[in-house]
Design an enzyme around this catalytic site. Structure first.
Site, mmCIF file in Angstrom:
data_model
loop_
_atom_site.group_PDB
_atom_site.id
_atom_site.type_symbol
_atom_site.label_atom_id
_atom_site.label_comp_id
_atom_site.label_asym_id
_atom_site.label_seq_id
_atom_site.Cartn_x
_atom_site.Cartn_y
_atom_site.Cartn_z
ATOM 1 N N CYS A 157 0.865 -1.182 0.000
ATOM 2 C CA CYS A 157 0.000 0.000 0.000
ATOM 3 C C CYS A 157 0.900 1.230 0.000
ATOM 4 C CB CYS A 157 -0.925 0.006 1.209
ATOM 5 S SG CYS A 157 -1.977 1.477 1.334
ATOM 6 N N CYS A 215 -3.294 7.129 -4.557
ATOM 7 C CA CYS A 215 -2.975 5.696 -4.543
ATOM 8 C C CYS A 215 -1.546 5.456 -5.026
ATOM 9 C CB CYS A 215 -3.963 4.895 -5.379
ATOM 10 S SG CYS A 215 -3.741 3.100 -5.207
#
Length: 397
Positions: free
Chosen positions: A91, A254
Site C-alpha cells: 500500500c 494511490c
C-alpha cells in the site's frame, strides 16, 4: 474497564486517506517471510482486520498497517497492510503513513535532512526516504517494488452483457485501468454511485474470467481496485476515480496505483524513464511519480517507480476490546457503502423533520463565535451547553 485485547496505534493521514498504524499489541505473526505472515494473517487473524477497519473503530474507507519485526536483514521493520477490502501485499499511501509515524514517534533513528527507512512488505522491499526538519517529517519519497504491465487491451464481459476493454498492470497490487468514458459516465463526484457500480462489476468480471497472479508469488492474486481514468488524462497528468471492493473510492492518489499506471503508460510507449508524472485522485489530491530504471519480474519487463508525497499526519490512540462487546471483530452487518447510504438518508430525513431546531442551532454558532472572540469563558460554556442539548434532541430522533 477489563479488556481482553489492547492494541496501540498511531493514526496517520496521507493526501486524503487514513492509515491506522498498529505499533503494539499484535505480537509476531508466524511466517518466515512477510508474504507467509500475510497468508497466516488472512487465514487465522482476519478478525483483527475487521476489528480495526470496520465500525465502530473504523469506517467504510479505513486503511491500516501492522508493524512487525522484519524477516530480512536489509529491512528496518516488517509491515502488513490492511483495509476494508482485505489484506494487501503493498500500500503506497500506507507506506508513507508508516514512515511518518516511525520518524515522528522515534521508532527509528532520525537523521536530518533525510531518514531512510527500509520496509519488509509482502510484495518485497520498499524504501521510504523521509525529509526531516527540526525532527518532523516534511515529505516522503517512496521507492516501490518493480512494477509491470500484465496485459494491454484485455476484454471482460460485464453482467449486463457489455464488453469493455482494459489494461492490467501491477504496482504492488493489480489494477485494471480504463477510461471512465467506457461506461458513458461523467468524471464527477456527484455521480459517484453510478461510477462505483460498473467499476465493481468490472472487478468481479476480471477476477472471474482471468484473475491475475504474480509470477514470483502465487499468493498475490486477484484485483481489489479499478482505476477509472478521467477525460483528458495523459502521460504527464492523469486523473482517476479509484473504485475499491466492496464499494468505496480511494481518497488518495494511490501509491501502488500510481506505480501501476506508470508501468502501463511505459508499456504503451507513452511514459519514458526520468519524466515526471502527476497522478490525481477523485478528490484532487496528487502524487508526482517518476520511473527511475528498468528491471525484470520472472523474465517480464518491469520498471522501478519513485513517488514523492507529503508526510502523513500522526495522532496516537489505544484500541480496546472488552468482553461485553457482542461482536468485537466487526460491527458492520452490511457492506460499508451501504452503511454510508443509510446514514445519508437518515441525515436527510432528520434535516427535513427538524428545520426549526437547525435554524436555532445555526444561530448558536454565531453566538459561540462572538463569545470566543470576546474571550468570555462563561458565555462560551453557556452557549455550548445549550447547543449540545439541542444537538442531542435533534439527532436522537
Amino acid at each position: 474497564m477489563r479488556s481482553k485485547l489492547v492494541l496501540h496505534a498511531v493514526d496517520s493521514h496521507t493526501e486524503g486517506m487514513p492509515t491506522r498504524v498498529i505499533t503494539g499489541g499484535v505480537g509476531t505473526i508466524p511466517g518466515a517471510t512477510m508474504a507467509e505472515r500475510r497468508v497466516h494473517f488472512m487465514n487465522h487473524l482476519d478478525r483483527l482486520r475487521t476489528l480495526l477497519m470496520y465500525e465502530p473503530r473504523g469506517h467504510a474507507a479505513m486503511s491500516g498497517a501492522i508493524l512487525q519485526p522484519a524477516t530480512r536483514p536489509d529491512a528496518d521493520y516488517g509491515v502488513l497492510f490492511i483495509e476494508v477490502s482485505g489484506c494487501l501485499p503493498m500500500c503506497g499511501h500506507g507506506t508513507i503513513g508508516v514512515a511518518t509515524v516511525l520518524v515522528e514517534t522515534g521508532m527509528v533513528p532520525v537523521v536530518e535532512p533525510v531518514t531512510t527507512i527500509r520496509l519488509d512488505t509482502p510484495a518485497g522491499l520498499v524504501t521510504a526516504e523521509v525529509a526531516v526538519e527540526n525532527g518532523a517529517a516534511t515529505a516522503v519519497t517512496l521507492r516501490n517494488v518493480p512494477s509491470y504491465s500484465v496485459a494491454l487491451d484485455r476484454k471482460a464481459t460485464l453482467p449486463d452483457g457489455r464488453t469493455v476493454t482494459y489494461d492490467l498492470a501491477y504496482g504492488g497490487n493489480f489494477y485494471p485501468i480504463l477510461p471512465l468514458a467506457a461506461f458513458d459516465l461523467p468524471f464527477d463526484r456527484a455521480h459517484k454511485a453510478e461510477i462505483l457500480a460498473p467499476g465493481l462489476s468490472l472487478l468481479a468480471a476480471a477476477n472471474a474470467e482471468e484473475p491475475p497472479v504474480h509470477p514470483e508469488d502465487p499468493t498475490i492474486t486477484g484485483c481489489h481496485h479499478v482505476q477509472l481514468l478521467a477525460p483528458g488524462s495523459t502521460a504527464e497528468h492523469s486523473r482517476h476515480a479509484m473504485a475499491i471492493h466492496p464499494g468505496w473510492f480511494d481518497r488518495s492518489p494511490c501509491g501502488t496505483g500510481t506505480s501501476a499506471r506508470m508501468a502501463q503508460l511505459h508499456a504503451r510507449g507513452e511514459l519514458p524513464l526520468d519524466q515526471d508524472f502527476v497522478n490525481e485522485s477523485f478528490i484532487g489530491t496528487a502524487f508526482t511519480g517518476r520511473l527511475t530504471g528498468t528491471a525484470e519480474v520472472a523474465g517480464r519487463p518491469a520498471v522501478l517507480p519513485r513517488s514523492p508525497a507529503g508526510p502523513g499526519s500522526p495522532a496516537r490512540r489505544s484500541i480496546c476490546s472488552t468482553p461485553p462487546t457482542p461482536s468485537p471483530e466487526a460491527s458492520s452487518c452490511e457492506p460499508p457503502h451501504g452503511t454510508a447510504v443509510r446514514a445519508a438518508g437518515s441525515t436527510r430525513r432528520r434535516t427535513q423533520q427538524g428545520l426549526p431546531l437547525l435554524e436555532e442551532s445555526a444561530e448558536e454558532h454565531h453566538e459561540l463565535l462572538d463569545a470566543l472572540l470576546a474571550r468570555d469563558e462563561e458565555a462560551v460554556r453557556a452557549v455550548m451547553t445549550r447547543h449540545l442539548g439541542h444537538v442531542r434532541d435533534l439527532w436522537a430522533k
